[in-house]
Design a protein around this motif. Structure first.
Motif, PDB file in Angstrom:
ATOM      1  N   MET A   1       0.266  -0.559  -0.505  1.00  0.00           N
ATOM      2  CA  MET A   1      -0.181  -0.061   0.474  1.00  0.00           C
ATOM      3  C   MET A   1       0.614   1.027   0.403  1.00  0.00           C
ATOM      4  N   SER A   2       2.002   1.398   0.507  1.00  0.00           N
ATOM      5  CA  SER A   2       2.932   2.635   1.161  1.00  0.00           C
ATOM      6  C   SER A   2       3.294   2.880  -1.119  1.00  0.00           C
ATOM      7  N   ARG A   3       3.606   1.831  -1.702  1.00  0.00           N
ATOM      8  CA  ARG A   3       3.836   2.301  -3.170  1.00  0.00           C
ATOM      9  C   ARG A   3       2.483   2.165  -4.492  1.00  0.00           C
ATOM     10  N   LEU A   4       1.465   2.134  -3.946  1.00  0.00           N
ATOM     11  CA  LEU A   4       0.378   1.264  -4.370  1.00  0.00           C
ATOM     12  C   LEU A   4       0.184   2.900  -5.649  1.00  0.00           C
ATOM     13  N   PRO A   5       0.631   3.149  -6.883  1.00  0.00           N
ATOM     14  CA  PRO A   5       0.035   4.722  -8.084  1.00  0.00           C
ATOM     15  C   PRO A   5      -0.805   4.792  -8.197  1.00  0.00           C
ATOM     16  N   VAL A   6      -1.654   4.259  -7.357  1.00  0.00           N
ATOM     17  CA  VAL A   6      -3.409   5.196  -7.272  1.00  0.00           C
ATOM     18  C   VAL A   6      -3.551   5.683  -5.805  1.00  0.00           C
ATOM     19  N   PRO A   7      -5.015   6.507  -6.114  1.00  0.00           N
ATOM     20  CA  PRO A   7      -5.176   6.535  -4.360  1.00  0.00           C
ATOM     21  C   PRO A   7      -5.928   6.362  -3.969  1.00  0.00           C
ATOM     22  N   VAL A   8      -5.400   6.455  -2.747  1.00  0.00           N
ATOM     23  CA  VAL A   8      -6.050   5.695  -1.683  1.00  0.00           C
ATOM     24  C   VAL A   8      -7.278   6.120  -0.963  1.00  0.00           C
ATOM     25  N   VAL A   9      -8.382   6.022  -0.863  1.00  0.00           N
ATOM     26  CA  VAL A   9      -8.682   6.611   0.503  1.00  0.00           C
ATOM     27  C   VAL A   9      -8.920   5.607   1.377  1.00  0.00           C
ATOM     28  N   THR A  10      -8.749   5.512   2.785  1.00  0.00           N
ATOM     29  CA  THR A  10      -9.729   4.774   3.972  1.00  0.00           C
ATOM     30  C   THR A  10     -10.638   5.068   4.886  1.00  0.00           C
ATOM     31  N   VAL A  11     -11.400   4.547   5.237  1.00  0.00           N
ATOM     32  CA  VAL A  11     -13.039   5.174   6.348  1.00  0.00           C
ATOM     33  C   VAL A  11     -12.432   3.332   7.195  1.00  0.00           C
TER      34      VAL A  11
ATOM     35  N   VAL B   1       2.884   8.546  -3.951  1.00  0.00           N
ATOM     36  CA  VAL B   1       3.653   8.162  -3.785  1.00  0.00           C
ATOM     37  C   VAL B   1       4.357   8.917  -2.720  1.00  0.00           C
ATOM     38  N   ARG B   2       4.416   9.607  -3.229  1.00  0.00           N
ATOM     39  CA  ARG B   2       6.019  10.193  -2.281  1.00  0.00           C
ATOM     40  C   ARG B   2       5.357  10.708  -1.120  1.00  0.00           C
ATOM     41  N   GLU B   3       3.164  11.742  -1.280  1.00  0.00           N
ATOM     42  CA  GLU B   3       3.578  12.471  -0.440  1.00  0.00           C
ATOM     43  C   GLU B   3       2.996  11.329   0.326  1.00  0.00           C
ATOM     44  N   ARG B   4       2.165   9.833   0.468  1.00  0.00           N
ATOM     45  CA  ARG B   4       1.616   8.805   1.067  1.00  0.00           C
ATOM     46  C   ARG B   4       2.779   8.723   2.336  1.00  0.00           C
ATOM     47  N   ARG B   5       4.414   8.118   1.749  1.00  0.00           N
ATOM     48  CA  ARG B   5       4.730   8.228   2.246  1.00  0.00           C
ATOM     49  C   ARG B   5       5.483   9.160   3.046  1.00  0.00           C
ATOM     50  N   ALA B   6       4.872  10.314   2.650  1.00  0.00           N
ATOM     51  CA  ALA B   6       5.984  11.017   3.543  1.00  0.00           C
ATOM     52  C   ALA B   6       4.437  10.768   5.063  1.00  0.00           C
ATOM     53  N   ARG B   7       3.734  11.271   5.241  1.00  0.00           N
ATOM     54  CA  ARG B   7       2.399  11.562   5.388  1.00  0.00           C
ATOM     55  C   ARG B   7       3.112  10.306   7.035  1.00  0.00           C
ATOM     56  N   PHE B   8       3.942   8.829   6.410  1.00  0.00           N
ATOM     57  CA  PHE B   8       3.444   8.080   7.569  1.00  0.00           C
ATOM     58  C   PHE B   8       4.980   8.098   8.051  1.00  0.00           C
ATOM     59  N   ARG B   9       6.159   8.749   7.446  1.00  0.00           N
ATOM     60  CA  ARG B   9       7.568   8.727   7.591  1.00  0.00           C
ATOM     61  C   ARG B   9       6.778   9.897   9.429  1.00  0.00           C
ATOM     62  N   ALA B  10       6.818  10.888   8.773  1.00  0.00           N
ATOM     63  CA  ALA B  10       5.810  12.122  10.196  1.00  0.00           C
ATOM     64  C   ALA B  10       5.765  11.638  11.172  1.00  0.00           C
ATOM     65  N   PHE B  11       5.102  10.547  11.272  1.00  0.00           N
ATOM     66  CA  PHE B  11       4.679  10.191  12.688  1.00  0.00           C
ATOM     67  C   PHE B  11       5.733   9.256  13.827  1.00  0.00           C
ATOM     68  N   GLY B  12       5.797  10.176  14.965  1.00  0.00           N
ATOM     69  CA  GLY B  12       6.202   9.994  15.997  1.00  0.00           C
ATOM     70  C   GLY B  12       8.278   9.948  15.855  1.00  0.00           C
ATOM     71  N   ALA B  13       8.381  11.153  14.635  1.00  0.00           N
ATOM     72  CA  ALA B  13       9.579  11.680  14.050  1.00  0.00           C
ATOM     73  C   ALA B  13       9.565  13.107  15.278  1.00  0.00           C
ATOM     74  N   THR B  14      10.831  13.609  15.819  1.00  0.00           N
ATOM     75  CA  THR B  14      10.664  14.345  16.322  1.00  0.00           C
ATOM     76  C   THR B  14      10.221  16.252  16.430  1.00  0.00           C
ATOM     77  N   THR B  15      10.386  15.751  14.470  1.00  0.00           N
ATOM     78  CA  THR B  15       9.560  17.475  14.069  1.00  0.00           C
ATOM     79  C   THR B  15       8.328  17.473  13.971  1.00  0.00           C
ATOM     80  N   HIS B  16       7.060  15.907  13.780  1.00  0.00           N
ATOM     81  CA  HIS B  16       6.198  15.509  13.640  1.00  0.00           C
ATOM     82  C   HIS B  16       5.256  16.929  15.185  1.00  0.00           C
ATOM     83  N   ALA B  17       4.616  17.229  15.009  1.00  0.00           N
ATOM     84  CA  ALA B  17       3.497  18.011  15.581  1.00  0.00           C
ATOM     85  C   ALA B  17       2.089  18.178  15.296  1.00  0.00           C
ATOM     86  N   PRO B  18       1.529  17.448  15.941  1.00  0.00           N
ATOM     87  CA  PRO B  18       0.046  17.223  15.128  1.00  0.00           C
ATOM     88  C   PRO B  18      -1.342  17.806  15.860  1.00  0.00           C
TER      89      PRO B  18
END
Length: 614
Positions: free
Chosen positions: A471-481, A589-606
């Motif tokens: 799923m991290s590299r699927l080249p199509v839009p993915v929306v989850t509910v 794909v880049r933005e999806r990976r960036a989304r999950f890359r940010a979780f738990g990073a020190t720069t991530h301030a939700p």
């Protein structure tokens, strides 16, 4: 009177008679069966009036048995009249080994040609089905058991190459005893040759559909018949690598009733759907229409040529601003009711009458076609998926299904807890979506992955891990509910998406509150305290940035009005898919990976939930 199940055998010694002006024609024995006043069904032994038998497409009206068809009859039934343009392989069957058993192979070839009027065991054509273009190959069991020799392999490969050249879906109608022994290793090589040709169609994103008819065995079953994106099969048709007699002789045991039949294959995840002959044209037309959507869109073409970038020119900020815009402009995505605490949310998320995946599919999508199986031996009932239309455009839909209020059905569905086969089925469907450029919608509602012994033996952990990577590299839009429970890795395996929403009474957590309480509080009764500590409710998840928006539910919860809940979910998903469809694959794909890359990073301030619309 004619015995309808003996038609192919009788035809092998018959002469030819023309049909519908085609150069290829059906044998007189077949024509006699069609024209006979009465025919007898070999399965139920009932007599069927000949004209009625013809009207019902050679299906017994009493027991539903599907009589075998010739390749010519098959195309006449499936194709739009007047659209067929034959494809000629230009390769006549030959005798590369100068093979002789009780008789020379050349004699057998000559007899088969004379009896069928065919060059070999298959015919191919350009045509249309329900108005949709298709390249089709149909096999004929009368010609040496529909065996796969050099000429058949060449015809199928040429048809696949033509499908590739014209970007037209390929339909393979199979009926075969397997590879042709009289052509030795050259016949064996046709399996690799045809598989390679279908691999090129995969790379190009061209749809391949297989229609399995009775019987399909050996090298055909082990190559192009089972390499299709979608595998349909007629009721009662048999498919397998080794035939029943070979298996029984090898293992010294009697096989169970129904072994290798369509119904057996569906239950064991080997085919997508059993389709009665009367429904084949419409079903094939539906999937061909999906395949017709695979031409790259203008934006993708422009991006590939380097002539444009993201429409707004601010790719890095698109994901955040899109979520803010959705929250700010869509009241349906307001935070959850303030008086619903975490434990209340858990209880509502688990309500037995809460809608699950198939309930939403029936209300949200038009013309949903469920697809089955992991192709490895199982069809997990806790995960469902298939293709449906949203705003008249095809999407791939995958979700957990708990089974509703009926306890027996909930047990059959494993209460929405997927086995490895469920995750592998989901992965297969998502890979198909990537090939056909279909957006993916996933609905999450599971206590977690199945914890059983068989699941562990089947590689549960690896199946989940593979889905996360896929799923991290699927080249199509993915929306989850997350529509109900989002339990642990079993939930995340369907939720690595560009946009993650949660229903108002949904929950999402690393572990169930009971499991957390048992481990950390040493007391399962502390589950409500654990639920609050885990912050698993929709508002908290929005504040942490785990979800992008909250989908409202009818008053009292989604189970109080399934139709209204579905409307709310559809209206939340539609604008997201509309926006994501215009984004190039590499940026998705880049933005999806960036989304999950940010979780738990020190720069991530939700941001907190109440700050989300600022």
């Amino acid at each position: 009177m004619v015995d309808i199940e003996n038609r192919p055998a009788a035809a092998e010694s018959a002469a030819r008679t023309p049909v519908r002006g085609h150069a290829a024609a059906v044998p007189r024995a077949v024509a006699a069966a069609v024209e006979a006043e009465w025919v007898r069904c070999r399965q139920c032994a009932e007599l069927v009036y000949g004209k009625r038998f013809r009207r019902v497409l050679s299906v017994c009206p009493d027991c539903g048995a599907h009589a075998r068809l010739t390749a010519r009859e098959r195309l006449d039934q499936l194709l739009d009249p007047g659209t067929e343009v034959p494809i000629d392989a230009g390769v006549a069957p030959h005798d590369p080994l100068e093979f002789v058993d009780s008789r020379p192979y050349r004699e057998r070839l000559g007899e088969a040609r004379a009896a069928t009027g065919m060059a070999d065991a298959a015919i191919a054509a350009h045509a249309r089905i329900e108005g949709r273009p298709v390249v089709v190959v149909a096999m004929d069991f009368r010609f040496l058991g529909g065996s796969l020799g050099c000429a058949v392999g060449e015809l199928i490969t040429l048809a696949a190459e033509e499908s590739l050249r014209t970007h037209t879906p390929l339909l393979l109608v199979t009926a075969s005893g397997g590879a042709r022994m009289q052509e030795g290793a050259l016949s064996l090589m046709q399996m690799a040759k045809t598989a390679q040709a279908l691999g090129e169609l995969d790379e190009a994103g061209v749809l391949v559909v297989s229609l399995v008819t009775d019987p399909t065995y050996g090298g055909v079953a082990a190559s192009y018949a089972t390499l299709a994106d979608i595998i349909l099969i007629e009721p009662g048709a048999r498919m397998g690598f080794a035939g029943p007699r070979v298996i029984e002789q090898t293992i010294g045991e009697r096989l169970p009733d129904g072994f290798q039949t369509a119904e057996f294959l569906l239950a064991h995840g080997m085919v997508d759907a059993i389709v009665p002959r009367a429904q084949l044209r419409r079903t094939l037309g539906y999937f061909l229409a999906v395949g017709d959507q695979t031409t790259p869109n203008e934006y993708d073409a422009a991006h590939a040529s380097g002539t444009t970038g993201h429409p707004n020119g601010v790719a890095e900020r698109r994901q955040v601003t899109a979520a803010k815009r959705l929250l700010a402009t869509a009241p349906m995505c307001a935070p959850a009711d303030g008086d619903t605490d975490s434990w209340d949310a858990v209880r509502l998320a688990r309500h037995p009458e809460r809608p699950s995946a198939l309930d939403y599919a029936a209300h949200v999508l038009e013309d949903f076609h469920e697809l089955h199986g992991d192709r490895l031996g199982d069809d997990c009932p806790a995960v469902v998926g298939g293709i449906g239309l949203l705003d008249a455009r095809p999407v791939m839909f995958v979700g957990h299904h708990k089974g509703g209020a009926d306890l027996g059905e909930r047990q059959r569905r494993h209460f929405g807890m997927a086995t490895p086969a469920g995750f592998r089925k989901a992965a297969r469907l998502m890979r198909m979506a990537a090939k056909l450029r279909l957006p993916v919608i996933t609905l999450v509602d599971t206590p977690g992955a199945n914890p059983g012994l068989d699941a562990e033996r089947g590689g549960q952990a690896a199946a989940i891990a593979e889905n996360l990577r896929l799923m991290s590299r699927l080249p199509v839009p993915v929306v989850t509910v997350v529509t109900g429970e989002g339990g642990s890795g079993g939930a995340l395996a369907l939720a690595v998406a560009d946009r993650v929403l949660i229903s108002e009474r949904g929950v999402y957590s690393v572990i169930s509150p009971e499991g957390c309480a048992a481990i950390l509080w040493k007391d399962p009764a502390a589950a409500p305290v654990a639920a609050a500590a885990l912050r698993i409710g929709a508002a908290d998840l929005l504040g942490m940035g785990v979800v992008d928006a909250i989908v409202p539910e009818p008053p009292g919860g989604a189970h109080t009005d399934v139709g209204e809940a579905a409307v709310l979910l559809r209206e939340a998903v539609r604008p997201l898919l509309a926006e994501l469809r215009g984004v190039p694959a590499d940026l998705l794909v880049r933005e999806r990976r960036a989304r999950f890359r940010a979780f738990g990073a020190t720069t991530h301030a939700p941001k907190r939930a109440q700050q989300g619309v600022s």
